[in-house]
Design a protein around this motif. Structure first.
Motif, short mmCIF file in Angstrom:
data_model
loop_
_atom_site.label_atom_id
_atom_site.label_comp_id
_atom_site.label_asym_id
_atom_site.label_seq_id
_atom_site.Cartn_x
_atom_site.Cartn_y
_atom_site.Cartn_z
N ALA A 193 28.81 22.05 20.85
CA ALA A 193 29.61 23.15 20.33
C ALA A 193 30.58 23.21 21.38
O ALA A 193 30.42 23.22 22.67
N ASP A 194 31.77 23.77 20.75
CA ASP A 194 32.78 24.04 21.61
C ASP A 194 33.58 25.28 21.08
O ASP A 194 33.63 25.48 19.97
N THR A 195 34.23 25.97 21.98
CA THR A 195 34.95 27.30 21.33
C THR A 195 36.29 27.13 21.83
O THR A 195 36.87 26.51 22.68
N VAL A 196 37.31 27.74 20.74
CA VAL A 196 38.80 27.71 20.99
C VAL A 196 39.19 29.12 20.95
O VAL A 196 38.88 29.84 19.85
N HIS B 92 16.12 23.88 19.08
CA HIS B 92 17.12 23.88 20.28
C HIS B 92 18.28 24.85 20.46
O HIS B 92 18.55 25.43 18.93
N LEU B 93 18.95 25.18 21.34
CA LEU B 93 19.89 26.17 21.27
C LEU B 93 21.21 25.48 21.90
O LEU B 93 21.12 24.77 22.89
N LEU B 94 22.38 25.85 21.24
CA LEU B 94 23.68 25.50 22.13
C LEU B 94 24.44 26.72 22.10
O LEU B 94 24.13 27.67 21.47
N VAL B 95 24.83 27.20 23.43
CA VAL B 95 25.26 28.27 23.97
C VAL B 95 26.79 28.26 24.15
O VAL B 95 26.97 27.42 25.35
N THR B 96 27.87 29.05 23.36
CA THR B 96 29.13 29.00 23.85
C THR B 96 29.37 30.35 24.35
O THR B 96 29.03 31.28 23.77
N VAL B 97 30.10 30.59 25.44
CA VAL B 97 30.42 31.77 26.06
C VAL B 97 31.96 31.85 26.26
O VAL B 97 32.63 31.10 26.98
N ALA B 98 32.52 32.73 25.69
CA ALA B 98 33.79 33.11 26.03
C ALA B 98 33.91 34.47 26.47
O ALA B 98 33.51 35.39 25.97
N GLY B 99 34.79 34.35 27.82
CA GLY B 99 34.73 36.02 28.23
C GLY B 99 35.77 35.98 29.44
O GLY B 99 36.13 35.04 30.01
N ARG C 126 10.91 32.53 25.53
CA ARG C 126 9.88 33.08 24.78
C ARG C 126 9.60 32.48 23.47
O ARG C 126 8.52 32.27 22.92
N TRP C 127 10.96 31.70 22.80
CA TRP C 127 10.50 31.35 21.51
C TRP C 127 10.56 29.70 21.69
O TRP C 127 10.39 29.02 20.67
N GLY C 128 10.51 29.12 22.75
CA GLY C 128 10.02 27.75 23.20
C GLY C 128 11.43 26.77 22.64
O GLY C 128 11.29 25.73 22.09
N CYS C 129 12.55 27.26 22.67
CA CYS C 129 13.89 26.60 22.12
C CYS C 129 14.79 26.53 23.35
O CYS C 129 15.39 27.35 23.55
N PRO C 130 14.61 25.21 24.11
CA PRO C 130 15.83 24.99 25.21
C PRO C 130 17.18 25.14 24.84
O PRO C 130 17.31 24.79 23.86
N VAL C 131 17.99 25.46 25.76
CA VAL C 131 19.45 25.54 25.60
C VAL C 131 19.70 23.89 25.74
O VAL C 131 19.77 23.49 27.12
N VAL C 132 20.38 23.18 24.99
CA VAL C 132 20.55 21.83 25.09
C VAL C 132 22.31 21.70 25.40
O VAL C 132 22.47 20.53 25.65
N GLY C 133 22.79 22.72 25.17
CA GLY C 133 24.38 22.36 25.43
C GLY C 133 24.98 23.73 25.67
O GLY C 133 24.62 24.85 25.19
N ARG C 134 25.90 23.69 26.48
CA ARG C 134 26.82 24.88 26.93
C ARG C 134 28.32 24.76 26.89
O ARG C 134 28.59 23.48 27.21
N ASP C 135 28.84 25.75 26.49
CA ASP C 135 30.40 25.69 26.69
C ASP C 135 30.85 26.92 27.22
O ASP C 135 30.22 28.04 26.91
N LEU C 136 31.77 27.25 28.20
CA LEU C 136 32.20 28.12 28.88
C LEU C 136 33.63 28.11 29.05
O LEU C 136 34.34 27.38 29.72
N VAL D 1 29.93 35.54 22.46
CA VAL D 1 28.65 34.61 22.83
C VAL D 1 28.28 34.06 21.51
O VAL D 1 27.71 35.01 20.75
N THR D 2 28.44 32.67 21.50
CA THR D 2 27.91 32.21 20.16
C THR D 2 26.84 31.33 20.30
O THR D 2 26.81 30.46 21.29
N VAL D 3 25.68 31.43 19.58
CA VAL D 3 24.61 30.40 19.61
C VAL D 3 24.44 29.79 18.37
O VAL D 3 24.12 30.49 17.22
N ALA D 4 24.30 28.45 18.55
CA ALA D 4 23.95 27.76 17.36
C ALA D 4 22.42 27.43 17.80
O ALA D 4 21.93 27.24 18.77
N ILE D 5 21.63 27.39 16.62
CA ILE D 5 20.12 26.77 16.84
C ILE D 5 19.88 25.69 15.85
O ILE D 5 20.51 25.62 14.61
N THR D 6 18.92 24.99 16.20
CA THR D 6 18.27 24.09 15.31
C THR D 6 16.84 24.57 14.99
O THR D 6 16.25 25.22 15.91
N GLY D 7 16.21 24.10 13.98
CA GLY D 7 15.02 24.57 13.62
C GLY D 7 14.03 23.58 12.87
O GLY D 7 15.05 22.62 12.31
#
Lengths: 278, 278
Positions: free
Chosen positions: A20-23, B60-67, B86-96, B104-110
């Motif tokens: 994932a990437d943010t623009v 799985h979670l992907l977390v992107t933070v723009a701030g 808590r929900w047993g879904c690790p953060v596997v990718g990040r963008d900052l 804050v955008t989170v994408a999730i797989t299930g």
């Protein structure tokens, strides 16, 4: 199944790539120099590049848009849709919310035709290759700043509409690439990441520079989305890439993990693009 | 394999759920009333809720933070990490990346233990159920506005730290749920989406209201992240939920797809929460 339920349902696996990437408007894209459609395209392209750099194939996109009322969403989505079509990865989910600034986040899945090609696999003695000349996007940004939004040509296009190559990543895989990364933040910065992850040094004896770009553009400019990879067997590389544009051998991995040499000198201290958190 | 390469590599499939949601400081979370850790938690929780509402399990979670620079990232990531754990879904990718406002955008797989439970599967005659009483988060927001950030109690907690229930979604699946949705924008709005997708009408004879909440909170308040589902067989529902808190039967699906009745009256015109694009 796609847009319109709580989540998209996609067929993939058993192994799957995720990125994932943010623009951010005004940070990653100057909307006085490029359009909202270009911003949408770029938000997809940077993610496609991440998948290509693992030796994968893009599969699905999730698009979230945070932005102010009045944003020309049609134009933004047109660029996103054009890119999704080019790389054959449909948008399977969307979210749209209010925010005082336009922030477009794309998450991507990718399929893997074999093991992922990580940053960490380079070994001392491996050759270092790039899948094309560098610096074009930086030269394009300069052209846009000088000549304004109407600037045309390959360089301006490279900045506005980066075109990462999925076939190049697959060819690197076929060549037995030991490690790979995409050049999003400049050759020096990104090859540095690869070398750090692999525990090798770098000795670059060439900095292939695109027409219209200078060596600084090539070394520290960003957003080319060319791939850099390492491989032990030059012959296998040339064979695997025979049907694509020729990759360029730029150096060799060294056993001394602290070494970072380009044309016999230390890497430039300004390493890469300035989008990072400061 | 997780954070640190161009993309994460995860094992999943053959079918996979994908969703993404964005939380904007000042729009979805008032940081004078809740903490950055709460915002991080919420960004994960809303995505978990989307997966639960399909009858899936977060993976799985992907977390992107723009701030903006100076944002307390440690606090933000603490909330994200607590929720991921808590929900047993690790953060596997990040963008900052830099941005003038925190997005804050989170994408999730299930993963899916069976077919996805869509919004569109309800049939006339099906019972309508919710997995808990409603309105607590809206009551909590009111408490926080009245008493400030220090407000305590179940309602304030429900607003700050929503707790979607994955087991409830799985129990609804086991009960043969024909359609399901999470109540993020208020019962009236979200059941309306389900009815629209299914082509059925709604006749609600009960609006289960949480302690401290009023009926308006329950009907048009947002962010409860309770699940609503439809099912043909009341006995199967009660059996499937025997080990969980008891689901509440609130009405019946009607053949007239235009009907939207609650306690014999038309649905309220203010349908749901106000985060949507305007």
């Amino acid at each position: 199944m796609g847009i319109g339920d709580d989540a998209a349902v996609v067929r993939i696996g058993p192994w799957c790539l995720l990125a994932a990437d943010t623009v951010v408007a005004g940070v990653h894209a100057d909307l006085t120099l490029s359009g909202l459609d270009d911003l949408g395209w770029k938000a997809v392209a940077v993610n496609v590049s991440d998948i290509a750099a693992m030796g994968g194939t893009p599969a699905h996109l999730l698009v979230t848009v945070a932005g102010p009322p009045g944003t020309d969403l049609d134009l933004l989505y047109r660029g996103i849709g054009d890119a999704a079509q080019r790389w054959g990865c449909p948008v399977v989910g969307r979210d749209l919310v209010n925010a005082p600034v336009l922030v477009v986040t794309v998450a991507i899945t990718g399929s893997l035709p074999g093991p992922p090609i990580l940053r960490s696999g380079a070994r001392a003695g491996d050759g270092i290759w790039v899948t094309g000349p560098l610096g074009l996007a930086a030269a394009g940004l300069r052209a846009l700043k000088e000549r304004g939004k109407g600037a045309t040509g390959a360089a301006a296009d490279a900045h506005r509409r980066p075109r990462p190559s999925v076939p190049a990543g697959l060819a690197a895989r076929a060549a037995g690439a030991s490690a790979m990364i995409d050049i999003s933040d400049g050759l020096a910065a990104d090859l540095g990441h690869l070398a750090d992850a692999s525990g090798v040094g770098l000795d670059l004896d060439a900095v292939p520079t695109a027409a219209g770009a200078n060596q600084d553009d090539a070394l520290t400019g960003g957003e080319d989305y060319v791939l850099a990879f390492t491989a032990a067997d030059d012959g296998a590389v040339l064979t695997a890439f025979a049907a694509l544009s020729r990759p360029i051998r730029i150096g060799t991995c060294l056993p001394d993990s602290g070494a970072r040499l380009v044309l016999g000198r230390p890497f430039p201290s300004r390493r890469g693009w300035v989008h990072e958190w400061r």
